[in-house]
Each structure stands twice: as C-alpha cells, then as structure tokens.
Design an enzyme around this catalytic site. Sequence first.
Site, mmCIF file in Angstrom:
data_model
loop_
_atom_site.group_PDB
_atom_site.id
_atom_site.type_symbol
_atom_site.label_atom_id
_atom_site.label_comp_id
_atom_site.label_asym_id
_atom_site.label_seq_id
_atom_site.Cartn_x
_atom_site.Cartn_y
_atom_site.Cartn_z
ATOM 1 N N UNK A 21 0.808 -1.227 0.000
ATOM 2 C CA UNK A 21 0.000 0.000 0.000
ATOM 3 C C UNK A 21 0.836 1.269 0.000
ATOM 4 N N ASP A 53 -14.872 6.201 2.409
ATOM 5 C CA ASP A 53 -15.051 4.955 3.149
ATOM 6 C C ASP A 53 -14.329 3.804 2.466
ATOM 7 O OD1 ASP A 53 -16.069 3.276 5.212
ATOM 8 O OD2 ASP A 53 -17.853 4.529 5.304
ATOM 9 N N ASP A 54 -14.371 2.624 3.100
ATOM 10 C CA ASP A 54 -13.589 1.488 2.634
ATOM 11 C C ASP A 54 -14.160 0.822 1.393
ATOM 12 O OD1 ASP A 54 -11.514 1.337 4.752
ATOM 13 O OD2 ASP A 54 -13.259 1.085 6.043
ATOM 14 N N ASP A 71 -8.850 -3.687 -4.595
ATOM 15 C CA ASP A 71 -7.520 -3.359 -4.070
ATOM 16 C C ASP A 71 -6.471 -4.175 -4.808
ATOM 17 O OD1 ASP A 71 -6.322 -1.671 -2.019
ATOM 18 O OD2 ASP A 71 -8.008 -2.252 -0.759
#
EC number: 2.7.9.3
Length: 354
Positions: A21, A53-54, A71
Amino acid sequence: MSCSLINEDFDLLKAAKNPGUGAKLSAGALDKLLKNFSVRNDDNLLVGFNTSDDAAVYKINDKTALISTIDFFPPVSGDPYIFGQVAAANSLSDIYAMGGEPKLALNLFCITKDMPEDMIKEILRGGFDKVYEAGAIVCGGHTIYDDSPKYGLAVNGFVHPKKILENSTAKEGDVLILTKPIGTGILLTASKADMSPPEELDRCYKIMAFLNAKARNIMVKYKINACTDITGFGLLGHLYEMGKGSGMSIEVDYKSVPIYKSVIESAEMGMMPAGVYSNRNFVGDNIVFENVPLAYQDLMFDPQTSGGLLISVDKEDAAALYEELSQALENTPCGKPAIIGLVTKRDEKILRVS
C-alpha cells in the site's frame, strides 16, 4: 508459511519501487482528483466515495446490501505465494471493515513478460487459498502485461442494510481499539536494504496475511459506531478521516499503539516510504503532538499493508469487546489488540496525540 521457493532469477520484491500500500495515491491527491465529481443520485446507494469509506454499499432489498471494493498493489515479498496471500487478505479486509462477509472475488493481475510461469501460478495460488479461507469464491479475473508486477482482487460481499459499519459515524465517548500492530511500510522499506530482522519480517508477513474475519465476527456482536481498516493512509490518516467525517476530535495515546520491533530504529535512520510524508501533509495542521518523538510521529503516518481494524466502540461495550478480542487474537500472529484512544467532542484540532 508456504511451500513455494523464491526465484533467484527474478527478484519479485525488488521489482516493486513501492511495496504494498506504499504505492497508493496519497489521500490529498485523491481528494483533489475527485472533488469535482458527483455521485449519481440513487436512493439505494447507501455508501459512496463522499466520505472516503472502505467500500461502496448498494441496497438490494430490506435485508441485503451489496458491498463492493477493489484493491491491488506491487509485491510485498520475494515469495510469490506470500505476496498472493497478503494481497488477497488486504482486498478482503474492506468487506470486514464495513461489517460484511465476502462472497465473490475477481483477480486483478499485472505481470511482466519475463516473469517465470511458476511464479505467476504461485501468486494466484496464494490469493486463491486466502479467498477460500475467507469462505468466498474466486470466479474470474483480468490479467495484463505491465512494467512491474501487481496483484489484488475486486471483492463483493453482503451486509444487512441496517448493520453497515462506516468510517464517519464515530460518537463522542467511543473507545478506539486497534487489532494489528503498525509499521509494515517502514519494515518493508528497511527490508529492501536488508535492514529488517528476519524473524520480525516473517512475523509481519504472517500478520499481513491474517484475515480480519475473526475480529469482524466478534465486533458485530457489540455496539460499534464506526470502523475502518488501517491501510495506505496510515493510522493517523485514517483516524483523521474518521474524526473529520464524524464531526468529532480524537485523542490518541501513542505509547498504547502496538508496533513492530525495529521500526523506530529504522524511522530514526530515515528508512521510510514516501507515503509517510504525503500522509503527514494530508492531515496538515489538523493535528497536535504533545511530547511525541518524531520517529513515533512518522510511524503513525506510515502506510500500512493489510492492517488491522480500527474499531470505534460505545464506551459501555468497550471492556467486553476488548476482552473477547484479546482471547480470540492473543494466540494468533497479531497478538492482543490495543485500546489506543478516545473519541471526543470536536475542538480546535481533529487529532491530539500524546
């Protein structure tokens, strides 16, 4: 952790300029790009990108909402199987952070033309095994050639529409619990210079590959007001988003934050990913540090890969939740969770660290 072998002719980790990340676009740059975009009005879109938000959440009916997230990132390990496992755990984490359960996953894969076929298979096997462990299904994907390897997944899951956990709904008096240590970005950066202790690096890989499912399954039994997972924006970046979105301030006890061994020494030597600086810039002057050493400040801005859940729990449930999480996690690679701070009434600064 795996039965795969690191390929001596293709160094997977050194193929990545910014592992994990740490390659993520900074929160500030992302805000600038998206500020002129508006989400199409749809009453069934329960969570969009307006609160950072996620994942997105879309209501299917009165009992079911779809959680959708994506992701992917460059290698975090020279071992392809470990890379696949960590990337998958990281991709699944957003579903857990929203209070949901993952069901379907699609591979996103960038390979180079000189990558050995066995290495490609091992990355996919690592991802497949981790998704299977989560009780979900890998049902396809998309693979392209690129200058450097990258892997991750698009994941869909489900949650009851009235049980969604967001990052912008923390309440005054909430207790903040963190379920994994921080320092992955610094540890991985130091490892590229062979400056990370091998035993701590191995522990880091095991923790990054550890699903947040167990923590999710426990926390949903309690009164949780907000939740997020700690990833590319670092602990303080995600705390800032939570405080800002909730209209609250947050107090953090830096000595209570769980960390990996050796990361303070590495930070003191300047062995940090660039994301530390962009995350600090993102928070800007919305934070005040009181007697916090610079290395600890940097550590709390460190971009995390497959980090833990940051849970904002009602103070009446905090002790019971902490006890149950401790019993469930203390014999795992993560170890016991930590109570790291409190949500307070909004004051001049959103974050106060002491």
